[in-house]
Structure formats: structure tokens, C-alpha cells
Design a protein around this motif. Structure first.
Motif, PDB file in Angstrom:
ATOM      1  N   LEU C  26       0.829  -1.201   0.000  1.00  0.00           N
ATOM      2  CA  LEU C  26       0.000   0.000   0.000  1.00  0.00           C
ATOM      3  C   LEU C  26       0.859   1.244   0.000  1.00  0.00           C
ATOM      4  N   GLY C  27       1.941   1.151   0.761  1.00  0.00           N
ATOM      5  CA  GLY C  27       2.913   2.234   0.734  1.00  0.00           C
ATOM      6  C   GLY C  27       2.470   3.486   1.455  1.00  0.00           C
ATOM      7  N   ASP C  28       3.281   4.474   1.286  1.00  0.00           N
ATOM      8  CA  ASP C  28       3.125   5.781   1.885  1.00  0.00           C
ATOM      9  C   ASP C  28       2.307   6.613   0.929  1.00  0.00           C
ATOM     10  N   PRO C  29       1.177   7.182   1.229  1.00  0.00           N
ATOM     11  CA  PRO C  29       0.554   7.245   2.546  1.00  0.00           C
ATOM     12  C   PRO C  29      -0.659   6.354   2.755  1.00  0.00           C
ATOM     13  N   LEU C 104      -3.588  10.605  12.022  1.00  0.00           N
ATOM     14  CA  LEU C 104      -3.673  11.542  10.912  1.00  0.00           C
ATOM     15  C   LEU C 104      -2.387  12.358  10.814  1.00  0.00           C
ATOM     16  N   TYR C 105      -1.973  12.860  11.956  1.00  0.00           N
ATOM     17  CA  TYR C 105      -0.750  13.665  12.026  1.00  0.00           C
ATOM     18  C   TYR C 105       0.460  12.876  11.549  1.00  0.00           C
ATOM     19  N   ALA C 106       0.516  11.620  11.961  1.00  0.00           N
ATOM     20  CA  ALA C 106       1.693  10.816  11.650  1.00  0.00           C
ATOM     21  C   ALA C 106       1.834  10.572  10.156  1.00  0.00           C
ATOM     22  N   ILE C 107       0.712  10.619   9.440  1.00  0.00           N
ATOM     23  CA  ILE C 107       0.815  10.422   7.993  1.00  0.00           C
ATOM     24  C   ILE C 107       1.734  11.488   7.403  1.00  0.00           C
ATOM     25  N   GLY C 108       1.587  12.711   7.950  1.00  0.00           N
ATOM     26  CA  GLY C 108       2.447  13.776   7.460  1.00  0.00           C
ATOM     27  C   GLY C 108       3.847  13.692   8.053  1.00  0.00           C
TER      28      GLY C 108
END
Lengths: 106, 167, 637
Positions: C26-29, C104-108
């Protein structure tokens, strides 16, 4: 316990048979020549036969004698086989004693 | 006489002498059989035991030449002799005690022995014995005959010399 | 609706498993979005369960959902069951809510990291464990979650395991937690032996009805407190928390600010009847340890230069406040402060993460300054968090801290003084941090070259996906106080909600001097907070007083080194001794049995001489013996 009398009662025969058996046992344990050991085994068998016959007479039963009959037959067969084994083992070594056959040493 | 013979078996150094002592014992036992009204068995004892088996022993002694005299003075296994004496004496003592104690429980069991007297004829014992063997114990009889055959065949096999060994 | 109870922990577990299987593909993000939706589903399910419970009568707000009988062993019957009652749902609400925001924050934040999907696997696994912890119906399910969060914390702290300091910090956290776990396990054994069950319902019932002897209650409470000290970083087991800042900032925010460290507080509140049934000095001990920790940590925070370390010590200090509250019988206040602290501490951590991200992973505050101009939103939200923690009304932190101090005064004025002084220090060091980072001269241009910047190095604002959670949390930090305003009984929403769980043990201070004068104390708190802020401004912004940052405070009172010396010296010696005992004595016994058997067998072997006559002899001796024995027994042969 019955009183000891000089008459040969059944007990006497049984006692004699016991002594004979004991002598046979002693012989098996002490002698080293395989053939003599075998003969002592025959002694023990005879002792047993004797006691059977005595008791057959005492109890008035013919079965005792029948048993002895069969014992004798089996003893004969056993002697045959046993001697055959001894012959095949001792064929090569004539100075064999029971102690030399210690292959089962653990 | 029996006892003398028995002791002789275990004491005599020469195996042939031991065999002869055995014969003595066997004869004595046969006599006792007669005294116990087991006439047939006495005869069988002499013929089979003293006759065939001891002769067989003597044949083997002769064939193999194991007539070397055994040295009875030494005993390579330490402690064997005293312990052996102890064991056999113990055995005899136990057996005698049992015999003497168990005297009271003898009671009549069977249908009685046929004694050879005027009533039953001179072969009474043999007849009765034969009746017992061939009717009640006939299966055992047959099996014993098979046993004899197997014994003979087995022994022949055992003592066979293969070609390679003889050369 | 209550059937959804199972969905709450199940959703993050499924998320973790899916990410484990397909995360890298799936990868980032996208794997990050998957994890976030998993926690979001949990949150929605929790909200629905909450409304269901709300609709019921106060006494009936308790529901047990049993999945299967876990350990049916004789008299020990432990079920794998979840308990939905006001306390557990309150915990789940803010755990799932804040987790979603942090995911959510960690995605960034974790964008571009090589192990992006693995991070989310661990995060989801952590949320699952935490939910098992708070929703557990008995000590064993809670312990499952307890261990789970410990393990996930280890994974996440040492996430960048190639860095030696991170690996060491992870180990430290795990080992220190283990000491606490020992306390929890022993408490479980004790609970079973005295009550016969591990279920909270049974234990609390026994404590209520007086069935549980004061001695056992004391022992259980103290042992669970030991566990709480480990997990919630109180003296003397706090030392893993500052080192745990080695982990990525979302980890610090989630685990070490909002959720895992509160498990100790939760556990003690959960068994409050047991605490109530124990000797009177037990809650006092809890309060004293909490107060001491709060003061201790606050003094250290004054001279820390790493932006996250300040917040770490601040967390330890605030947790101390919560334990102080529990010790004073103010369970509602403790939970209240736990929730508001979760809001503003998570906000502060995420804000600091944003700063670090914008400064290209620089964490030393001496190299920051005047960031308000370049990172306006981060600055704005951080300032809200600062006001909340400093205890400035009307922000959330003020109300909860004041509630605690009220109860503490009623318990003991001495502890109150400690508490209020700590509040002063809190305001002081937080203001110091804000000034150093966001105001003053811009010191980052001096060190621009250290970051491999090409040309002009200018910190930048963070992406939207990171700023959104900051905004949400700042709103919560503002209005969060509305849960339990002190002005009148009707406004005590949280107290009414939690009543069935903590009713009996809640200290009743209605008649005390503190309660009569609660508005006076309120004013005092405001004065103290303002004093702290003003003082810090005077020192750091205006330069009116000299900067006082003693070295001993920076070295955390040399506590770490002392512990290291003890562990390395006598500690290592005793470990070696135990290891020696294990190899030589314990293993020696086992091996010794083997040796003995071998020896015996060896000697028995000699009887197998191979001589037939010996065998025959033995047989005859045996026959004689048997026959003789039979004769003696009277058996006539």
C-alpha cells in the motif's frame, strides 16, 4: 505338623523330593561343565516327578501320573535340543565351560 | 541310594562318572515309582530316562571329547559357592516347611487309583493311565507329538554343518 | 448498540493485521490512511456505545460482553470479557479520539520514512492493546493490554533502531516497565487468593461489602500502585520516560502523553473500592509519591534544552498531580485532569513535532526562536496548549488543576503547598519554552549550515494533514473544562457520569474549610499561574533577572547516573549471583539427577556379568526369598 514316624508316609517322599531338588540346584550353580549342569537339571526334573507320583498316590488321582508322563516326554525333547545346542557351540572349542559363554556381558 | 547318586552327580569331577551317578539316581526313583503304584511310569523311567537320555549324554561326551576333568577346587566367580549353598539350603528349608505345614489339606480328589490286584487285572495301572491320556488329555498328547518332531528337526538344523565350515 | 463493544478493540487489530500483510504494497501514505480509518471506526463505535449508556439509568450503566471462557481451571474462572461502564467508555473516548488525530498527524510526520507502514502497524497494535486495557472486565484482560502497550511502546521507542540511543531507550523502558508488571502480577495472585476471582465486579464488590480484609486490600492496592509507578512514570520508576523521547514525536504524543502513561491512573481508579478498603496510610502514600514526583520533575524541566524533554518531564509532573488527586480521594478530578492533560499535552507534543519537522529535525531549543513568524498556525496552537497547561482560565487545564488542588487542600495543607509550588514551576518552564521557541531572536540562521541546507535555511510550516489535528486539539483544550465546572452542582457533568464507579470512595469535602473557600483558592491558583508566567517573561524575554538553570537540574538531580551506578555495581553483582545460582544450583540439580541415574545404572551394570551361573544363582535366591515370604504370610504352598 504330623509326628515323624519311621514309616514312609507321603511326607517322606515329598521331603526326599525336596532334597533332591536342592541337590540339583546346587549342582547347577556350582559345576562349570555344561553337560554336568544339564544332568543336574535332569535331577531336578526327577525330583518333581517323584513328588507328583507320591501325591497321585496320596490323593488317589490318576492325573498326577499323567502329568509325569508328559513331563518325561517334554524332558526328553528338551534334552535333545539342549544337547544339540551344546554340540554346535562346543564343536570348535572342546575346553569350554559355562563361564566362557559370557557373551551377554552388559 | 537316590541321595548317594545325586550327590555323586554333583561331586564327581569326571563327566562320565557324573553320568553314571545319574543312572543310579534314576534307578532309585524308578523303584520308588513302583512303591507308589505307578508301575507304567517306572518302566518308562528306566527305558526313556536311564536308557535313552543318559545314553545320549554319554554319546555327546564321547563325540566331543569333553572328558577333560573339571577342576573343582577353584571357583572363578567369587562368592558363588557359599551363596549357592545358601540358596539351595534355603530352598530345601522353604520346601520342607511348606510340606510339613500343608499336611492337613490333603484330601481325596480323584476317582481313585486302580491297583493291580485280583479285581482289576495285572495291567490296571497302565490301563487307567492310558484311559486318562487318550481321552481326557488327547489334545495334549497330540501336541506333545508335534513337539517331539519339532525338537528333532530343530536340533538337526542347529547342528548342521554348512559346506564352507567343514573345509 | 452495545454489540458494537467488540468492534472498538477489534478495528485497530484488524488494521494492524492488514498493514502487516499488505502495508508495504500500500505504501506511503495509503497504509497510514488505512490505520487512521481503523481508529476512526473505533472512535465512532465508542461514541455510539457512549450514547447508549447515556440513555440508561445511572445504576444500570454497566454492560459486560463475554467472548469466551478464557481460563476455566478449577476454581479460577476467567472470561475474555469487555466491560462498558462510565469509566471505561470515558477512557475509550479520548483514547480513540486522540489516537485518530495522531494517526492523521503521523501520515504527514512520517512521510518519507523507509518503514512507514510498519510504524502504523505498531501504532494500531498499540491502540488495540490500550483498548483491551481500559475495556477489560477483569485483571487478566487488562494485564493483556498492559503488557501489549509495554511491548508496543518498546517497538515504537526504538523504531529508529539503528540509532544506538533509541535502542537503549527502548530497552530501558521495557525493563523498567517489567518491574511494575511484577507488581501487577503479584497483585493478581493476591486478588485471586483473597477474593477467588480476577473480575473487577467481584473484587470491588468484595471490597465494598467488607469481605476483603484490610490487609489484603492494602497489599493489592500497593502492588498495583507499584505497577502504576512503572507504567505511569512515578518516582522511582520514572526514568524511562525522558529517554523515551528518542521515538518519533507522534509516538511521544500518543503513548507518553495521552494514553499509556495514564493506564496507572486508570487502574487505580478502577479498583478504587480496594483502595478505600485498605489502611488509611495507603492513599496517603500514593498522594505523597505523586506530589514528590510532580515537584521533582517540574524542577528538572526548568533547565532542559531539548524541546521534547521539557514536555516529557512535564508529563511526569502532571501524572504526579493525577496520583496526588487519587491519593486525596478525588477520583473524578484525577480523571478530569487526565482527559484535559491528554488534550493539551498531545497538542503540545504534536506542536513540538511540527516545529521539529519544520526545523529539519533540530530539537535543541537554543537553536530556535522567533518561529511564530514562519510557523504561525503551529505557534498559535502551541500557545493555546501552553495557556492550558499553565493553568490560565478559561482554558481546560485550569479547571482540572484547580479541582485537584481543592481536594488536596482538604486532605493536607502541606501537600497543597507542594502542589501549588509545582503549578508555579509549570507555568514558569512552559513559558520559558514558548519564549525560547517562538519569540525572541531567530537563532536558527546561525546554525543553518548544520542542517545541510542549501543557501538560506528557513523553517517552514507543516503540511495540512499535520495542522488539522493541532487545530482540533486546541479547540478541545479551550472548551474541555466545561466537563466539570466548579460553579454549581448542576455543572458537574463528569462527576454525575462517573458516579456509579467512584461514588463510595470519592472524598467528601463538602464541609471542609477548603470547600467553603473554594473561590479563594481559585483566585490563588490564578495568581500563582500569572506569577509564573510573568517571572519567566522577565527572565527570558526581558532579561531582567539572570537566567537560573542549575546544572544539577539539567542532569535530573543525577538520578539517572545514580541508578546506573546501583544497577551496574551491586545490581550487576546480584544478577550475576542469581545467574550463577541458576546455572549451578538449579541446573545442577537437574543435571545431578541425570548424573545420579547414570552412576546408579553404571554400578547396576556390573551385575550383568554374562556368567550364566551367576544369573542362575540370583534366580534361585530370588525364588527362595519369594517362597519364604509367602510362607511367612501364611500362604500354604
Amino acid at each position: 505338623m504330623t509326628a515323624f514316624s519311621l514309616e514312609p508316609t507321603t511326607s517322606w517322599y515329598l521331603v526326599l523330593s525336596a532334597i533332591l531338588f536342592g541337590i540339583g540346584t546346587l549342582g547347577v550353580l556350582v559345576r562349570r561343565n555344561p553337560l554336568v549342569m544339564f544332568m543336574c537339571i535332569e535331577l531336578m526334573l526327577n525330583a518333581v516327578n517323584l513328588s507328583f507320583v507320591a501325591l497321585a498316590r496320596e490323593l488317589n488321582d490318576i492325573n498326577g501320573q499323567t502329568i509325569v508322563f508328559f513331563v518325561m516326554v517334554v524332558a526328553a525333547a528338551e534334552v535333545v535340543v539342549g544337547l544339540g545346542i551344546i554340540v554346535s557351540i562346543m564343536r570348535s572349542r572342546s575346553t569350554l565351560t559355562a563361564d566362557d559363554l559370557a557373551g551377554l556381558k552388559g | 541310594m537316590i541321595l548317594v547318586g545325586a550327590v555323586g552327580v554333583i561331586v564327581r569331577k569326571h563327566p562320565v562318572h557324573a553320568a553314571l551317578s545319574l543312572v543310579l539316581t534314576l534307578f532309585g526313583v524308578a523303584v520308588l515309582f513302583v512303591a507308589q503304584e505307578a508301575h507304567f511310569l517306572a518302566a518308562v523311567q528306566v527305558i526313556v530316562y536311564a536308557g535313552a537320555i543318559v545314553v545320549l549324554f554319554l554319546f555327546v561326551i564321547m563325540l566331543l571329547g569333553v572328558d577333560r576333568v573339571e577342576n573343582l577346587r577353584t571357583e572363578p566367580l567369587s562368592g558363588q559357592r557359599p551363596l549357592a549353598v545358601l540358596a539351595s539350603l534355603g530352598l530345601v528349608a522353604v520346601l520342607i516347611t511348606a510340606i510339613l505345614r500343608g499336611n492337613q489339606i490333603f484330601n481325596e480328589r480323584g476317582t481313585g487309583l486302580n491297583l493291580p490286584d485280583s479285581q482289576n487285572g495285572p495291567d490296571a495301572n497302565t490301563v487307567q493311565l492310558a484311559e486318562s491320556i487318550f481321552s481326557q488329555y488327547v489334545v495334549a498328547f497330540e501336541v506333545t507329538s508335534v513337539l517331539l518332531v519339532i525338537a528333532v528337526v530343530g536340533t538337526v538344523l542347529l547342528t548342521r554343518r554348512t559346506r564352507a565350515a567343514t573345509e | 448498540m452495545l454489540n458494537l463493544l467488540w468492534l472498538i478493540p477489534l478495528s485497530p487489530l484488524v488494521g494492524a493485521l492488514l498493514n502487516m500483510a499488505a502495508g508495504r504494497k500500500l505504501g506511503d501514505p495509503r497504509s497510514g490512511w488505512l490505520a487512521t480509518s481503523a481508529t476512526l471506526i473505533s472512535f465512532l463505535a465508542t461514541v455510539m456505545v457512549y450514547f447508549e449508556l447515556l440513555g440508561r439509568q445511572a445504576e444500570k450503566r454497566s454492560h459486560v460482553a463475554t467472548l469466551f471462557s478464557w481460563l476455566p481451571v478449577g476454581s479460577l474462572q476467567v472470561d475474555f470479557a469487555l466491560l462498558a461502564d462510565p469509566l471505561s467508555i470515558t477512557m475509550s473516548l479520548f483514547v480513540t479520539g486522540i489516537s485518530t488525530l495522531i494517526h492523521l498527524y503521523a501520515i504527514g510526520y512520517m512521510h518519507g520514512d523507509a518503514k512507514f507502514s510498519k510504524f502504523f502497524v505498531y501504532l494500531n497494535l498499540f491502540v488495540f492493546s490500550m483498548l483491551m486495557l481500559v475495556l477489560g472486565e477483569n485483571l487478566l484482560v487488562t494485564f493483556l493490554g498492559w503488557e501489549g502497550v509495554g511491548a508496543c511502546s518498546y517497538f515504537l521507542i526504538s523504531f529508529w533502531h539503528t540509532r544506538n540511543s533509541a535502542a537503549v531507550a527502548g530497552k530501558k523502558a521495557f525493563v523498567t516497565n517489567r518491574i511494575g508488571d511484577f507488581g501487577v502480577m503479584t497483585a493478581m495472585f493476591l486478588a485471586f487468593s483473597s477474593v477467588g476471582s480476577l473480575s473487577y465486579g467481584a473484587i470491588n464488590e468484595a471490597a465494598h461489602s467488607g469481605e476483603l480484609a484490610a490487609v489484603s486490600a492494602t497489599a493489592i492496592a500497593l502492588l498495583l500502585f507499584v505497577g502504576a509507578c512503572g507504567k505511569s512514570a512515578q518516582l522511582p520508576l520514572y526514568l524511562w520516560l525522558p529517554d523515551a523521547m528518542e521515538g518519533p514525536t507522534p509516538v511521544s504524543a500518543l503513548i507518553h502523553a495521552a494514553t499509556m502513561v495514564t493506564s496507572g491512573v486508570f487502574l487505580l481508579t478502577r479498583i478504587n473500592p480496594v483502595l478505600h478498603a485498605s489502611y488509611a496510610w495507603v492513599p496517603t502514600t500514593v498522594a505523597v509519591v505523586g506530589a514528590a514526583t510532580a515537584l521533582f520533575a517540574a524542577t528538572i524541566a526548568v533547565s532542559q534544552n531539548d524541546i521534547k524533554k521539557v514536555l516529557a518531564y512535564s508529563t511526569v509532573s502532571q501524572l504526579g498531580f493525577m496520583f496526588l488527586a487519587i491519593g486525596s480521594g478525588a477520583y473524578v478530578a484525577a480523571i478530569f485532569h487526565m482527559v484535559t492533560h491528554a488534550f493539551f499535552k498531545a497538542l503540545l507534543f504534536l506542536g513540538s513535532g511540527s516545529v521539529i519537522h519544520g526545523m529539519h529535525h533540530e530539537q535543541d531549543m537554543r537553536k530556535m526562536g522567533a518561529l511564530r513568524k514562519v510557523m504561525p498556525i503551529t505557534g498559535f496552537t502551541f500557545i493555546i496548549g501552553w495557556l492550558a497547561i499553565a493553568g490560565v482560565p478559561p482554558f481546560a487545564g485550569f479547571w482540572s488543576k484547580d479541582e485537584i488542588l481543592l481536594y488536596v487542600f482538604a486532605k493536607s495543607p502541606v501537600l497543597y503547598v507542594v502542589g501549588i509550588f509545582t503549578a508555579l514551576l509549570t507555568a514558569y518552564y512552559m513559558t520559558r519554552q514558548v519564549i525560547m521557541v517562538f519569540y525572541g531572536k531567530a537563532r536558527w540562521s546561525d546554525h543553518g549550515a548544520e542542517h545541510g541546507a542549501h543557501g538560506d535555511f528557513t523553517p517552514h510550516e507543516s503540511p495540512r494533514v499535520m495542522l488539522m489535528p493541532l487545530l482540533v486539539l486546541s479547540v478541545l483544550s479551550v472548551v474541555g473544562g466545561a466537563m466539570q465546572l466548579p460553579f454549581s452542582k448542576e455543572l458537574h457533568f463528569l462527576e454525575h457520569w462517573l458516579a456509579p464507579v467512584v461514588e463510595e470512595s470519592e472524598a467528601y469535602i463538602g464541609k471542609s474549610w477548603a470547600y467553603q473557600n473554594k473561590y479563594l483558592l481559585l483566585m490563588l491558583a490564578i495568581v500563582v499561574a500569572t506569577t509564573g508566567i510573568v517571572l519567566a517573561v522577565a527572565v527570558y524575554a526581558k532579561g531582567k533577572f539572570k537566567v537560573v538553570e542549575p546544572k544539577v537540574l539539567e542532569q535530573a538531580w543525577h538520578y539517572d547516573t545514580a541508578v546506573a551506578r546501583v544497577v551496574a555495581g551491586p545490581g550487576a553483582a546480584s544478577f550475576n549471583l542469581i545467574a550463577w545460582i541458576d546455572t549451578n544450583i538449579v541446573d545442577g540439580i537437574v543435571n545431578g539427577v541425570g548424573q545420579v541415574v547414570r552412576g546408579a545404572a553404571g554400578s547396576l551394570r556390573k551385575t550383568q556379568s554374562g556368567f550364566v551361573r551367576v544369573y542362575a544363582l540370583l534366580i534361585s535366591i530370588g525364588a527362595v526369598a519369594i517362597l519364604g515370604w509367602l510362607l511367612l504370610r501364611g500362604v500354604v504352598l
